[in-house]
Design a protein around this motif. Sequence first.
Motif, mmCIF file in Angstrom:
data_model
loop_
_atom_site.group_PDB
_atom_site.id
_atom_site.type_symbol
_atom_site.label_atom_id
_atom_site.label_comp_id
_atom_site.label_asym_id
_atom_site.label_seq_id
_atom_site.Cartn_x
_atom_site.Cartn_y
_atom_site.Cartn_z
ATOM 1 N N SER A 165 0.829 -1.206 0.000
ATOM 2 C CA SER A 165 0.000 0.000 0.000
ATOM 3 C C SER A 165 0.862 1.254 0.000
ATOM 4 O O SER A 165 0.428 2.314 -0.403
ATOM 5 C CB SER A 165 -0.921 0.030 1.212
ATOM 6 N N GLY A 166 2.069 1.132 0.487
ATOM 7 C CA GLY A 166 2.978 2.265 0.501
ATOM 8 C C GLY A 166 4.380 1.732 0.539
ATOM 9 O O GLY A 166 4.610 0.533 0.439
ATOM 10 N N THR A 167 5.334 2.626 0.709
ATOM 11 C CA THR A 167 6.712 2.161 0.760
ATOM 12 C C THR A 167 7.090 1.705 2.159
ATOM 13 O O THR A 167 8.176 1.192 2.366
ATOM 14 C CB THR A 167 7.666 3.271 0.318
ATOM 15 N N GLY A 168 6.200 1.892 3.123
ATOM 16 C CA GLY A 168 6.498 1.460 4.482
ATOM 17 C C GLY A 168 6.536 -0.045 4.619
ATOM 18 O O GLY A 168 7.318 -0.584 5.381
ATOM 19 N N GLU A 169 5.670 -0.732 3.898
ATOM 20 C CA GLU A 169 5.629 -2.193 3.926
ATOM 21 C C GLU A 169 5.792 -2.680 2.495
ATOM 22 O O GLU A 169 4.814 -3.035 1.831
ATOM 23 C CB GLU A 169 4.307 -2.690 4.519
ATOM 24 N N PRO A 216 4.941 12.095 6.706
ATOM 25 C CA PRO A 216 4.165 11.299 5.756
ATOM 26 C C PRO A 216 2.820 10.845 6.313
ATOM 27 O O PRO A 216 2.578 10.922 7.512
ATOM 28 C CB PRO A 216 5.065 10.093 5.480
ATOM 29 N N LYS A 217 1.997 10.379 5.404
ATOM 30 C CA LYS A 217 0.656 9.920 5.780
ATOM 31 C C LYS A 217 0.691 8.423 6.034
ATOM 32 O O LYS A 217 1.398 7.688 5.362
ATOM 33 C CB LYS A 217 -0.309 10.227 4.631
ATOM 34 N N MET A 218 -0.076 7.986 7.021
ATOM 35 C CA MET A 218 -0.288 6.558 7.229
ATOM 36 C C MET A 218 -1.784 6.341 7.427
ATOM 37 O O MET A 218 -2.514 7.288 7.740
ATOM 38 C CB MET A 218 0.523 6.034 8.413
ATOM 39 N N LYS A 238 -6.865 8.105 8.910
ATOM 40 C CA LYS A 238 -5.573 8.494 8.357
ATOM 41 C C LYS A 238 -4.900 9.428 9.351
ATOM 42 O O LYS A 238 -5.559 10.238 9.987
ATOM 43 C CB LYS A 238 -5.744 9.253 7.029
ATOM 44 N N HIS A 248 -0.917 11.495 10.367
ATOM 45 C CA HIS A 248 0.389 11.937 9.872
ATOM 46 C C HIS A 248 1.372 11.876 11.023
ATOM 47 O O HIS A 248 1.126 12.453 12.080
ATOM 48 C CB HIS A 248 0.301 13.363 9.342
#
Lengths: 158, 387
Positions: free
Chosen positions: A135-139, B178-180, B366, B368
């Motif tokens: 879903s993102g670059t985090g995982e 960044p967003k999570m 969401k 940040h």
Amino acid sequence: MTKAAADLFGVVAYPSIFDLDRALEAGKKATTGGSALATGRVVELTNSSGLWAVATSGGTGRGGVVPKLYWGKGVNVDSSANCIVLTGQGAEVYVEAGDTLKPGARVTFGNGGTAKIWTSGKVIGHYVGHYGEGSGTGEPPTDATVGQAARIRLSGDQ
Amino acid sequence: MSNILTKQYKNPIILNPVDKIIYQDDLSALDDSYEYKNPIVNTKAYSLAASAKSDDPLKLTEVFYNNGSEETNFGDLANEYYSGISKARETGDRSKAAAIITSKEYTILQDATTLLGTQEEPAQNGILSQIFQDVATSTLTGRYRTFTDDLVYFTNLPESKSPEPTFGAATEVTVEVPKMGGAVAITDRARQIISGIDAEYSRLINRLQGKRALAENTVVRNAIEAIAATNDQTGVDFGATTGTPAVATYNPSLLLWPKIYDFFNGKNRNFDTFLSNALPYYEYIGNYNTRGTVVTPPQAIPGNINQSIRSAPGLEGVRWVVDNLMTTLTEGYAIDSSMAGKNFRGPTRAYTVTDPDTETEKYVTKSHFECLIVDGTAIARVTGIQA
């Protein structure tokens, strides 16, 4: 608890209009014993008969995946000629990896309704990642190995 | 006129990280900043009221806001719910109590098999974000500055000589927050045919908040573990033993802590936090040198210390943060927690999307968050503390 691969086979990744509506296709299947299409299997349409069946390696027909949804009453049982297949371009669904799938790499029909890495022939989509990845670059996505639940993005069919 | 069915965004809220107030959110496209509509609840006041433990646990008028219309008078709504609960307690009517848990009525259908009970796997979400202070930021990029202490006060000035002006220099780091986010979704059909699924949906929404904490703690861990190797200090193996009967080989009080103290003191920083996995902590408190002598009665060792803040013998005034989220057993981190890092928190948004067309409901949250080491001189990696 680790999510078992079998729990994920056929799960549609996004509950949006894109995956759950337009990407679903009503189709036909054989009515012989054992013809019911198991959830999460990659299926192939035989062009001459217009019937969906579990895919085998080397197939050249249209590809799709049997989604883990309620299909409708009496649909996709052995005696039913009807089935529901997820085919839409861009839809994401979990299938069983037939060999090692690399992130972003094209996948094709494997044996027994699995998806294997593409080298030649029909492209049915590309591998996006495991559950909780991509879903993102985090995982970031990691390789899927045989038997794992791999999320693939369908390339649709022309 | 027929009803028009459209995709609906329900109960959108946004937490302003600066004033700690949850507002109604405007989900239309952003201009140049987040738009905060009617205030709903003051989370700061809520925390105070909730921790006061008085007979009147929620001072509702101080916590919730009224905004001049029936729909947005959240203070009145809260009062209504609160009195509803009181009444429910008196009458034993659980439906009123349920109103504050979920706004939806649902019918539990008979399952084919009898569910005898449920339990939840414990969540290991970490505690690392507690190490550093939060910096609330309403914008998602900027800089954070650390002023250095280099003003000069001259001594023994000659006659007629005026002291030269000196100045305070500064170092800066660029901050990008960044967003999570995470989401839980359910179809209408699942609601109708699966017994108790609405409670499960609510459970997952609650559980999502824990996962958010885990994600934030992982960000903190990654920031700490990424410090430069120039900050490495060679440690001693707390658990190494020699001879028969085995005695601890190394004495951290002589061989390690003075070295760490020097590291910080030379930089005008203060060693107040040590961070490691659980195993090095166990080995440290089992070390004869730190617990006393060989003949000292066995020291009581807690059964599970993961994700806790401990004190340690021989290390007065330093809190030892134990968290198995740390990736290596052999390294620990000595930290000046007031200087080394900061947790940058941006706005948090949450809403529910119902789409009557696909008959789905999706809860989205969401946030940040970013953790940055803003002062690389205030943290040291201590290697070789376990083998």
